[in-house]
Design an enzyme around this catalytic site. Structure first.
Site, mmCIF file in Angstrom:
data_model
loop_
_atom_site.group_PDB
_atom_site.id
_atom_site.type_symbol
_atom_site.label_atom_id
_atom_site.label_comp_id
_atom_site.label_asym_id
_atom_site.label_seq_id
_atom_site.Cartn_x
_atom_site.Cartn_y
_atom_site.Cartn_z
ATOM 1 N N ASP A 189 0.905 -0.683 -0.167
ATOM 2 C CA ASP A 189 0.337 0.307 -0.179
ATOM 3 C C ASP A 189 0.970 1.287 0.011
ATOM 4 O O ASP A 189 0.686 2.433 -0.210
ATOM 5 C CB ASP A 189 -0.951 -0.395 1.151
ATOM 6 C CG ASP A 189 -1.926 -1.593 0.882
ATOM 7 O OD1 ASP A 189 -2.975 -0.961 -0.101
ATOM 8 O OD2 ASP A 189 -2.160 -2.296 1.806
ATOM 9 N N TYR A 248 -10.473 -0.221 3.163
ATOM 10 C CA TYR A 248 -9.678 -0.753 4.134
ATOM 11 C C TYR A 248 -9.100 0.795 4.470
ATOM 12 O O TYR A 248 -8.342 1.333 3.503
ATOM 13 C CB TYR A 248 -9.180 -1.771 3.816
ATOM 14 C CG TYR A 248 -8.341 -2.932 5.505
ATOM 15 C CD1 TYR A 248 -9.151 -3.599 5.873
ATOM 16 C CD2 TYR A 248 -7.550 -2.579 6.193
ATOM 17 C CE1 TYR A 248 -9.108 -4.120 6.828
ATOM 18 C CE2 TYR A 248 -7.337 -3.501 6.869
ATOM 19 C CZ TYR A 248 -7.934 -3.544 7.727
ATOM 20 O OH TYR A 248 -8.230 -4.551 8.858
#
Lengths: 680, 680
Positions: B322, B406
């Protein structure tokens, strides 16, 4: 008036009834009381009552379990060794329902008045006084006697009741009684024979460093000349206190969200539980339910041990059991508004026992408050820019104990998502001994000139009596394990296997974080309607180092509980103490969790108890001196398929309208501003 | 006007200069910009400047390291695969000082506008549209496309730039665009060839459960009929939000204790540091000093990986990086007053780059505030009853990123005792896939009917560039080890040995809590005057499970950093990223910490970097749905013989005068009250 709840601690009046009944049964002999406290009802009776209570069937007239007091006392018989008795008194019926003369193999927990006696005996002892007079203490210094439990007994010793004292010198020149005497350790330990009320010897302690023998000792009498004062009391700090810390307040204009009724019933955010306090365990939580569903029957700090690692005699006996030896509740601080927590605070008093058996109020020994602990959950829909974010509000029960130099703060913390945290903060003053000038040691760290802070461990044990949707529970060990790449089940190698193993026989098990070993306490008679798995709570055992002492050492034999991370045993009434009922001067753990596990009881789908041991190997830093910044340990007990969704999903996400911008932080920007919502 | 500090992020104007210079060097071709951000000066130059600054020798006219921009962009050449270029532009001199056409073996990090393009391409794709039209979605449901990085590439695939999308159905009948579509997963994944702007295939996902094959699939087109809505947005909750939570405010009437000057210089409680923000790492702290002494040169979240463990194709490619794949900074939330923290808050903006290379403000991407974290240290002198207790005030830098479903919140937390905590909170919506009605799976947990939350791991890597009293540091491994009982060194068996092993060669090492393995970052050229030991800071590596994927899997090869807990490497300019510079579609980690360690550099008494990897094996609970309560991970960087005493000993212990008693908690007591002071 409503009769007391079965989990309400004994009142002063009830304590005094237990005293009177006991005295009446021992007419003509001298009794010295040690402790009088609630003997909780047999679990069978208690659960029956609680079930009735949960279903709203309890009124003032409902039959209740008998109201029982455990009374611990010495029967004094002249020069004979006093006999230690334990009685159980039925308060309502004012009679004795059980009585035991405890074997002299065991020692009753010490009381604060024994410590006081020890100090008095020292101060009258010719042996002690001559030793002290020999010392060439600098002008203005006075000796402070710090009573300690004697520790474990060597096999060669006569099994009598002893006390020992660590000695320090206090610089009295400031006139401030809080001048930190620990900076000036004196290498002498007086030992008292309790029955004789006599100092029987004074140990001369080694003061050497690396390369020196285990007994090397500075024979000089100017023994603290190389030590240096180190103050922590603000008015004694030479540099004063810092001035650049601005106030930060917690304000709850509408009061707290919790409600306390019926003396000890606490309700908060779907949680409901009873609080009790006793002199051994401190604060205990009982009958924890969430939305009316049973979660835990009882949650307590059960025991802790602090073994020191200095191999020089008598430091192998420096091993405290701070719950069993003297009672954590007895050492609980009287908490003060605005010091130990912020916001709106509810304090609870305890009841303790004087040497004459009279109940006394121990003021503000537990406090209850709410705290904000940051974000609870958040999701931003990046398409719309809508962020929903909730704060994590927590309910905190706190008690803090002082054990001579050292402090522990204990917390039971509940959150809105159904989770429970047991937190320990270790602080206070590390235990130091005198070391020769200029030397260093393999046994600890020099934290102040002449002061060696010895390496040691703190190992705690939390007792969890679960009641996951009822009292028949099973602990399931779960591991996440690598699976070799193979065409059938793991063609790309990314799969890992989750392996569950129910614990069927009482035992102690170790953490294994590299296998992600966790434990689920499940009710396997009830399946979660969403996942189809048994309802449960999980524990990730803190993977901290277990007891380091050699298995054959006295330290290890006394503390079996500190040798596995998680224990599962079958419930037995009155089996509350991980290190056994009698830890003072014990030479081995008797009736603790080790023995309970060794029964090899069936523990699947039974009334079980789970014990979690964790701790801290503490090789002191200089920064731990003179008062150490908290070291923090946490155990989490977390719902795992107990609920059908995040139970905190209904927590409001209102903006806090009191928060403010720091000055000048948000000047208008003259450039295009990107918002989350415009990213796509 | 003062020239920008070398650690100040690029301004909008500087960004636009870098854009203009780049465009001028590529006249006649089409340029699509990806990122423009500060290239930090070579460490040698930077340290020289910082040393001057620390000693007060810097004025506006002091020579500074060149102001450099890293510019990442595509050069578009018709139907050819675009070339990915990286240039370094000297902003002051408006010229290019470095230029590289990046090998087509690597893929540039994705941008948010690529995601937007992917959605557009899907919506125009006949293949996609026909697949969707076949579905028998219930009335009122619409398909939502969730763009994802493609993941690692299988060896058999042509190395082109791909995107994939997870599909969900949104119930639009409420008219609320924040209705939670994740509850309705559609088992289809469209794949786009980026260069062709074309959906090249649509994967049909397995939907089976236990006992089914890896490809078992429900061929029904009523694919979400067994799913069930699960909302988290308050106005969509059928039960509404709870009403029994009372407000709790943090009030700082005199403002915060921190000071922010010179754009990014933060001073607080003896600490001083610079904050920067970039699109890859988010918030970064630089040049951390305490009382003027160097502690850390740079502290950053370096990378994270989230590998999923479902063995069914294409889930082995479900592995996000990420930070490297799309830039954590690019995904940073625009924080809102009163939502993401309480009290008095300072927000910082970032600068991000549009596709035309123009700088844009990313508003409120980092916030700074203070928080109270309970007791900092306490000691009660039981002789006098005097308790000295201080509160633990902390300074918190926060940024929060949203990655599709998320969320991660990242915190750099400084305390008054010289400690630094890096905290991660994982929250948001767990990733779910469609599963047949009534089935369960070995690959995850059913968190909502028809929704399987797959097992996965989150492994983070924190990069610590230490500067313990200077830049020549050494990492020393320290273990506390059992010593068998023996008459010479351990006569009573209580001794344990503290064994120190300096790390001399760059390498990766694992946590071993049963040996209490910790790591001290020391400056061995400087001894603590009290303890005589080298000054240092310690790290207790979180002993969390490392990457579970088979060593030969694509997942494992891409994430070497996730396979040891602590790495020590020699500093190299521009070596900031644990997983390598280019993680998108990587098939192995290149230029990450694995390669840095493999150089076998000498790392004792050198300019070193320490990397700490830790994470969470996340086998979802039902309670994680629909938005999961935070899971919290912490890394502590703590002084260890760096100071000559507890540096927080001068924190005032004033009472908080705003705290209040809860109603009726302190009725006057008519019985004798025991005070702590009267215990002896």
């Amino acid at each position: 008036m409503a009769p007391p709840h079965p989990l309400q601690q004994l009142s002063i009046d009830e304590t005094n009834v237990a005293r009177d009944v006991t005295l009446s049964l021992h007419e003509g002999v001298v009794i010295e009381f040690r402790e009088i406290f609630l003997q909780e009802p047999p679990k069978k009776d208690l659960v029956k009552f609680l079930d009735q209570e949960h279903s709203g069937q309890v009124s003032d007239g409902t039959p209740r379990p008998a109201r029982l007091a455990k009374v611990q006392y010495d029967v004094i018989g002249g020069s004979k060794i006093p006999e230690f008795h334990e009685s159980v008194i039925n308060i309502t019926q004012r009679n004795r329902v059980a009585h035991e003369v405890v074997s002299s193999d065991y020692h009753a927990a010490l009381t604060m008045h024994e410590f006081a006696t020890f100090v008095e005996v020292c101060q009258k002892s010719p042996l002690y006084l001559s030793k002290i007079q020999e010392l060439k203490l600098p002008a203005g210094f006075e000796v402070v006697i710090e009573p300690w439990p004697y520790g474990g007994m060597d096999a060669t010793e006569e099994n009598r009741r002893y006390f020992q004292g660590l000695l320090f010198a206090q610089d009295t020149r400031s006139g401030n009684p809080d001048s930190n005497f620990y900076a000036f350790p004196i290498p002498l330990i007086p030992i008292m024979d309790w029955t004789k009320r006599e100092i029987i010897k004074i140990l001369e302690l080694a003061t050497g460093g690396k390369g020196d023998s285990l007994t090397a000792r500075n024979e000089s009498l100017n023994i603290i000349d190389h030590c240096k004062g180190s103050e922590y009391t603000p008015e004694l700090l030479s540099e004063g206190t810092r001035s650049d810390l601005k106030p930060l307040h917690v304000v709850q204009p509408e009061g707290p969200s919790f409600k306390v009724t019926d003396e000890n019933l606490v309700e908060w955010q779907n949680w409901r539980m009873r609080l009790s306090f006793n002199t051994r365990e401190g604060a205990v939580l009982h009958d924890l339910t969430y939305q009316g569903r049973n979660v835990l029957h009882r949650l307590s700090m059960s025991e802790m041990t602090v073994p020191y690692a200095d191999p020089r005699e008598p430091y192998h006996r420096k091993q405290a059991f701070d719950f069993g030896d003297g009672g954590a509740g007895n050492c609980a601080n009287n908490l003060t508004l605005g010091c130990d927590c912020l916001g709106v605070i509810k304090y609870f008093d305890g009841v303790i026992t004087g040497p004459d058996g009279t109940g006394q109020v121990a003021k503000n020994v537990v406090c209850l408050h709410e705290q904000d602990n940051g974000i609870a959950w958040k999701h931003t829909n990046w398409r719309t820019g809508r962020a929903v974010v909730t704060r994590r509000r927590e309910l905190v029960f706190q008690f803090i104990i002082t054990l001579a130099n050292y402090e522990y703060a204990f917390y039971y913390i509940l959150n809105q998502a159904g989770g429970i945290t047991v937190q320990v903060r270790a602080t206070g003053i590390v235990s130091v001994v005198n070391i020769d000038e200029g030397k260093t040691s393999a046994y600890g760290n020099i934290v102040s000139p002449g002061a060696l802070a010895q390496n040691h461990q703190h190992i705690f044990c939390v007792r969890i009596d679960p009641a996951i949707d009822g009292h028949r529970n099973t602990v399931v060990q779960e591991e996440s394990l690598q699976v070799p790449m193979n065409p059938e089940t793991n063609p790309s190698g990314n799969y890992y296997e989750v392996v569950q193993t129910p614990i069927t026989t009482s035992s102690g098990i170790d953490a294994d974080p590299q296998r992600h070993r966790i434990f689920k306490i499940q009710n396997r008679n009830k399946l979660n309607p969403v996942s189809g798995k048994p309802v449960g709570y999980k524990i990730v055992p803190p993977a901290t180092q277990l007891l380091l002492a050699d298995k054959n050492s006295m330290q290890a034999k006394r503390a079996l509980f500190a040798q596995h991370h998680l224990w599962v045993t079958k419930h037995n009434d009155d089996e509350f103490y991980a290190g056994g009922r009698y830890t003072l001067q014990s030479s081995k753990e008797v009736g603790g969790v080790g023995d309970a596990a060794a029964r090899h009881d069936k523990v699947d789908n039974e009334d079980i108890v789970v014990w979690s041991s964790f701790g801290l190997t503490h090789n002191p830093r200089v920064e731990d001196w003179p008062v150490m910044p908290v070291e923090l340990l946490e155990l989490h007990i977390t719902p795992s398929d107990f609920f059908t969704k995040n139970p905190a999903i209904d927590v409001p996400s209102n903006k806090d309208l009191i928060s403010k911008l720091s000055d000048g932080c948000c000047e208008k920007s003259s450039v295009p501003i990107r918002h989350a919502s415009s990213r796509l």
